[in-house]
Design a protein around this motif. Structure first.
Motif, PDB file in Angstrom:
ATOM      1  N   HIS A 252      25.829 -38.265  69.332  1.00  0.00           N
ATOM      2  CA  HIS A 252      26.788 -37.162  69.486  1.00  0.00           C
ATOM      3  C   HIS A 252      28.133 -37.684  69.972  1.00  0.00           C
ATOM      4  N   ASP A 253      28.114 -38.601  70.945  1.00  0.00           N
ATOM      5  CA  ASP A 253      29.376 -39.156  71.440  1.00  0.00           C
ATOM      6  C   ASP A 253      30.130 -39.889  70.327  1.00  0.00           C
ATOM      7  N   ALA A 254      29.372 -40.677  69.537  1.00  0.00           N
ATOM      8  CA  ALA A 254      30.011 -41.376  68.422  1.00  0.00           C
ATOM      9  C   ALA A 254      30.595 -40.384  67.427  1.00  0.00           C
ATOM     10  N   ASN A 255      29.865 -39.341  67.146  1.00  0.00           N
ATOM     11  CA  ASN A 255      30.340 -38.320  66.214  1.00  0.00           C
ATOM     12  C   ASN A 255      31.570 -37.603  66.755  1.00  0.00           C
ATOM     13  N   VAL A 256      31.589 -37.371  68.091  1.00  0.00           N
ATOM     14  CA  VAL A 256      32.754 -36.705  68.698  1.00  0.00           C
ATOM     15  C   VAL A 256      34.002 -37.559  68.542  1.00  0.00           C
ATOM     16  N   ALA A 257      33.867 -38.904  68.792  1.00  0.00           N
ATOM     17  CA  ALA A 257      35.021 -39.795  68.641  1.00  0.00           C
ATOM     18  C   ALA A 257      35.517 -39.785  67.198  1.00  0.00           C
ATOM     19  N   ALA A 258      34.577 -39.870  66.235  1.00  0.00           N
ATOM     20  CA  ALA A 258      34.965 -39.857  64.824  1.00  0.00           C
ATOM     21  C   ALA A 258      35.636 -38.539  64.453  1.00  0.00           C
ATOM     22  N   GLU A 262      39.445 -37.988  63.087  1.00  0.00           N
ATOM     23  CA  GLU A 262      39.650 -37.230  61.845  1.00  0.00           C
ATOM     24  C   GLU A 262      40.524 -36.015  62.098  1.00  0.00           C
ATOM     25  N   LYS A 263      40.376 -35.417  63.289  1.00  0.00           N
ATOM     26  CA  LYS A 263      41.197 -34.264  63.637  1.00  0.00           C
ATOM     27  C   LYS A 263      42.679 -34.660  63.723  1.00  0.00           C
TER      28      LYS A 263
END
Length: 379
Positions: A252-258, A262-263
């Motif tokens: 989840h943390d990795a996905n949040v950074a990605a 992207e944002k």
């Protein structure tokens, strides 16, 4: 003999009053009344179906009474209460409809009139027997009521049926009383047996209770073992879930950074797109203003052309009307000339024919005169 007759008449009057004051038990005869008078047929059918449903629920209640899960038994008992209330309401509604039906009301009135008439006849006969030793016959007394003989016979038959019904009701009450006594005796016996069982349960000597306690102990042990197994399995599942949660947290943390990167990229693209759109919108608005001006000019030209077209069409219509009038005049003139031509031709033909006939007549006359001159010379 006269006293016995007076007593018999008095007893008959008392029985008539008893019949008049005794209400008819509609529940015993409502099926026959409903079938003959065609009243409350649908309600009676619903009542039979509800009674059949009550019997089924009673049997189901007996079957599920001893089950461990009491929910089904409770639902069946509740439904039985609802069905009993429905049976009571349907029965009251059927009795009310039959009691207020026009045939039933008229029949009650007619029976009341017949009973009053019979009571009046019996009273008159009783009074005359008490006042006079000469006892008139009942037939002599009732000769004035001959128009009511048919109604009297019907009333008597109805009275007999009512008396028979009362007798059946008495027998039913007696039978129900005996059944009630038997039921009370059975209940008392059952209460005594239950009390003996309760005393045995209090003293700890009740065999079913001892057996139940042993079964309860065995079941408690089995449930304890089962609960321990479930607890260990639950703890294993919890440890596995914790490991999964830790792994999912990292993901989840990795996905949040990605997603954040992207944002930012999307926000930059959005700003660029907004700038491009603003410049494009200005160009589109200027083009739109130019098109509007051209459209206004075109509309003015179109209006002018439409007006010119309307004037030309009106002028063309007037020219066409003048041409049509001229053609009509030419056609009328031509028709007149043809008529005059054919009339003159006809007159000429008739004149020539007349001249020809005239010439032929003259020539025939000249020939006749010549023949007569020759004959006179020969003589």
């Amino acid at each position: 003999m006269g006293d016995n007759v007076i007593d018999i008449l008095m007893e008959c009057r008392e029985q008539l009053q008893e019949c008049a004051s005794t209400p008819l038990n509609i529940e015993c005869y409502r099926e026959d009344i409903s079938r003959e008078c065609n009243v409350a047929v649908t309600l009676l059918k619903d009542l039979k179906e509800t009674e059949e449903r009550e019997i089924e629920l009673h049997q189901t209640c007996i079957d599920v009474k001893d089950l461990r899960n009491k929910m089904e038994y409770s639902n069946v008992v509740k439904e039985m209460g609802v069905v009993k209330n429905k049976i009571k309401d349907l029965s009251n509604q059927i009795n009310h409809d039959i009691r207020n039906h026009v045939v039933f009301v008229d029949n009650k009135k007619r029976v009341k009139i017949e009973i009053d008439w019979l009571d009046d006849v019996l009273r008159i006969a009783q009074i005359e027997l008490m006042e006079s030793s000469d006892t008139p016959s009942l037939r002599d007394e009732t000769e004035d009521y001959l128009p009511l003989q048919v109604s009297r016979k019907q009333s008597l038959s109805n009275m007999r049926a009512t008396l028979q019904s009362l007798e059946e009701i008495r027998e039913t009450l007696l039978r129900e009383k005996l059944d009630h006594r038997e039921l009370i005796y059975n209940l008392r016996t059952e209460i005594k047996t239950t009390r003996a069982h309760i005393d045995a349960m209090v003293n700890g000597t009740y065999a079913p209770a001892v057996e139940f306690m042993s079964k309860l102990s065995d079941r408690r042990k089995a449930q304890t073992i089962e609960l321990d197994d479930k607890r260990r399995a639950t703890e294993d599942e919890i440890s596995v879930c914790k490991q999964s949660m830790a792994r999912d947290t990292l993901i989840h943390d990795a996905n949040v950074a990605a997603v954040q990167a992207e944002k930012l990229e999307l926000e930059q693209k959005l700003a660029d797109t907004a700038k491009k759109n603003s410049s494009s919108m200005r160009e589109i608005e200027s083009t739109l203003e130019t098109l509007k001006r051209e459209q206004f000019e075109n509309n003015a030209v179109i209006l002018r052309l439409e007006k010119q077209l309307a004037d030309e069409q009106e002028e063309e219509r007037l020219v066409q009307e003048e041409e049509d009038q001229r053609l009509v005049q030419v056609e009328e003139k031509r028709a007149m000339e043809e008529t005059e031509y054919f009339s003159a031709l006809w007159i000429q033909l008739r004149w020539k024919a007349y001249l020809k006939r005239k010439a032929s007549k003259q020539s025939s006359r000249g020939k006749k005169k010549g023949k007569k001159g020759k004959k006179s010379k020969k003589k």
